[in-house]
Design an enzyme around this catalytic site. Structure first.
Site, PDB file in Angstrom:
ATOM      1  N   ASP A   1     -31.366 -25.988 -34.263  1.00 46.55           N
ATOM      2  CA  ASP A   1     -32.535 -25.721 -33.416  1.00 46.55           C
ATOM      3  C   ASP A   1     -33.020 -26.980 -32.698  1.00 46.55           C
ATOM      4  OD1 ASP A   1     -32.855 -22.938 -34.052  1.00 46.55           O
ATOM      5  OD2 ASP A   1     -33.589 -23.550 -36.011  1.00 46.55           O
TER       6      ASP A   1
ATOM      7  N   HIS B   1     -32.983 -28.466 -43.159  1.00 48.42           N
ATOM      8  CA  HIS B   1     -32.424 -27.114 -43.203  1.00 48.42           C
ATOM      9  C   HIS B   1     -32.406 -26.653 -44.651  1.00 48.42           C
ATOM     10  CE1 HIS B   1     -29.404 -23.865 -42.886  1.00 48.42           C
ATOM     11  NE2 HIS B   1     -29.820 -23.774 -41.639  1.00 48.42           N
TER      12      HIS B   1
END
Length: 459
Positions: free
Chosen positions: A392, A333
């Site tokens: 996700d 991320h």
């Protein structure tokens, strides 16, 4: 001009022009270093360049210790309250949390029971679309991408607003609440139009119900029989809560600030944010995760074999497998390193849903990849010492277990994030800031204008 007799090949001309456009648009990478340009508004150490202040959301992933950046487990904070405490509160009360979360993000405080009821009644009042809107706007021009349908529908709602350009706080709030309430219908009806006109599926349109939560309405409108289990609705509601806000620096929320700062209308600002979220670098990552796991499941002989999983992940990193981009989707991320708090929260409930759906083996495969991928990445590229699964990684698996079509993954993100966008639009207007206009330095050399007869064909 007379073009009738010209022997022009569109493809050849476009090929030539596109090459010229690419060459004219290229800027030497060393110039960014020379002028200390923070590409992507990020420092070399990955920290975002400070461009504004917000009280809406905070992403916390590191501390400074004696001048050094030290990674810590990620935290996501809404209006000063840790997301873990928010989730714990409504889960333990056995109720849905997205509406409460929306109230908190929009108005800065948690609602009392009366305020919560009044807010939910207002959303119920606003959830129905204008008369004939579904038929005339959504069904008559179905798009192959629901995010485009969503953006077009939002812009079309401008025409049904008696005061669309009124940027007073009360009017903007009313517009935002209407969008929060009707986004589920816009997205779901857009999907049904797509599946009917482009997929030859039966067309059915269920109206939203005032007695259901937003998560329940999404499932009820999406499914032919409108049925769902308590756990299914709880998981979708949780996903909406976790995606509602992520600070002012995420791309679509920043776009909301930028466009709002021009003084434009709410519909234009939100359509721009939708366009930003549609990009695969922002809102579409969970689709790639699901597609990657379909490939992994097909190629692995033994889902329990750690060594075989590591070998295949190495092949993905080496661009020898899956889509050959070298990316293990859902791992890593831009902000979080040790952990993404949304992933930590979501994972436990994903396990419950996997058991209900009889998909424990697939969940275990996800869990193994979550554990092994950071180790493989660290061996493959020493620059990435600490990476972890982002939200996700599991959200796509959740939507798949909920039988939500892949075309709806990013629109569901938008249904959630419209709350955050609305809060950021209101914050920008409340502070009466200047138009956001960052500087760009021109590095083009000076040239003289040449008359037409002085130019060569190769210029």
């Amino acid at each position: 001009m007379n073009y009738v007799n010209m022997n022009l090949s569109e493809e050849n001309t476009l090929t030539k022009l596109s090459r010229m456009a690419e060459e004219s648009g290229f800027i030497k990478p060393e110039l960014y270093r020379k002028y200390e340009v923070k590409r992507g508004l990020r420092d070399l150490d990955g920290k975002g360049v400070l461009v504004g202040l917000t009280e809406i959301g905070e992403v916390h992933s590191y501390i400074m210790d004696e001048g050094e950046k030290v990674s810590v487990p990620g935290r996501l904070i809404y209006r000063g309250i840790d997301i873990r405490d928010i989730v714990k509160g409504f889960i333990e009360d056995n109720r849905y949390g997205f509406e409460e979360t929306a109230y908190l993000l929009l108005f800065g405080n948690l609602p009392d029971p009366n305020a919560q009821k009044e807010f939910e009644q207002l959303l119920s009042l606003y959830q129905r679309l204008p008369e004939d809107f579904t038929r005339d706007v959504i069904l008559k021009a179905p798009s192959k991408d629901i995010m485009n349908t969503l953006a077009r529908s939002v812009l079309a709602l401008y025409s049904f607003d008696e005061n669309p350009d009124d940027t007073s706080m009360q009017n903007v709030l009313k517009q935002c609440l209407r969008l929060v309430a009707c986004f589920p219908s816009l997205a779901v009806y857009g999907y049904h139009a797509l599946s009917h006109y482009h997929g030859s599926q039966s067309l059915y349109i269920h109206s939203p119900r005032a007695d259901l939560s937003i998560a329940e309405n999404i499932l009820a409108m999406l499914r032919p029989d409108s049925s769902y289990t308590q756990l299914e609705a709880t998981l979708l509601d949780l996903a909406l809560v976790l995606h509602a806000e992520h600070g002012g620096g995420n791309n679509s929320s920043f776009v909301t600030h930028v466009v709002t700062s021009t003084g434009t209308d709410t519909y234009s600002a939100m359509a721009a944010a939708i366009g930003a979220l549609k990009g695969p670098r922002h809102g579409g990552a969970n689709i790639k995760v699901v597609q990657m796991f379909e490939d992994i499941k097909e190629k692995l002989k033994d889902w329990e074999d750690d060594e075989e999983i590591e070998q295949y992940l190495t092949r993905i990193l080496s661009k020898d497998a899956f889509d050959r981009t070298g990316l293990i989707y859902g791992i890593g991320h831009a902000v979080y390193s040790i952990s993404d708090p949304r992933t930590v929260i979501l994972k436990g409930y994903v396990s419950q849903l996997a058991q209900e759906k009889g998909l424990e083996d697939e969940f275990n495969l996800y869990a193994k990849v979550e554990t092994l991928a950071p180790q493989v990445i660290a061996k493959f590229n020493t620059m990435y010492k600490t990476v972890s699964a982002n939200v996700d990684f599991y959200s796509g698996f959740v939507y798949k277990m909920l039988n939500i079509p892949m075309e709806m993954f990013t629109p569901i993100f938008a249904i959630s994030r419209i709350v955050g966008w609305s809060a950021h639009r209101i914050e920008e207007i409340a502070n009466s800031g200047k138009i956001i206009r960052p500087a760009y330095k021109s590095v083009a050399p000076r040239r003289s204008y040449l008359r037409m007869n002085e130019r060569s064909r190769d210029m």
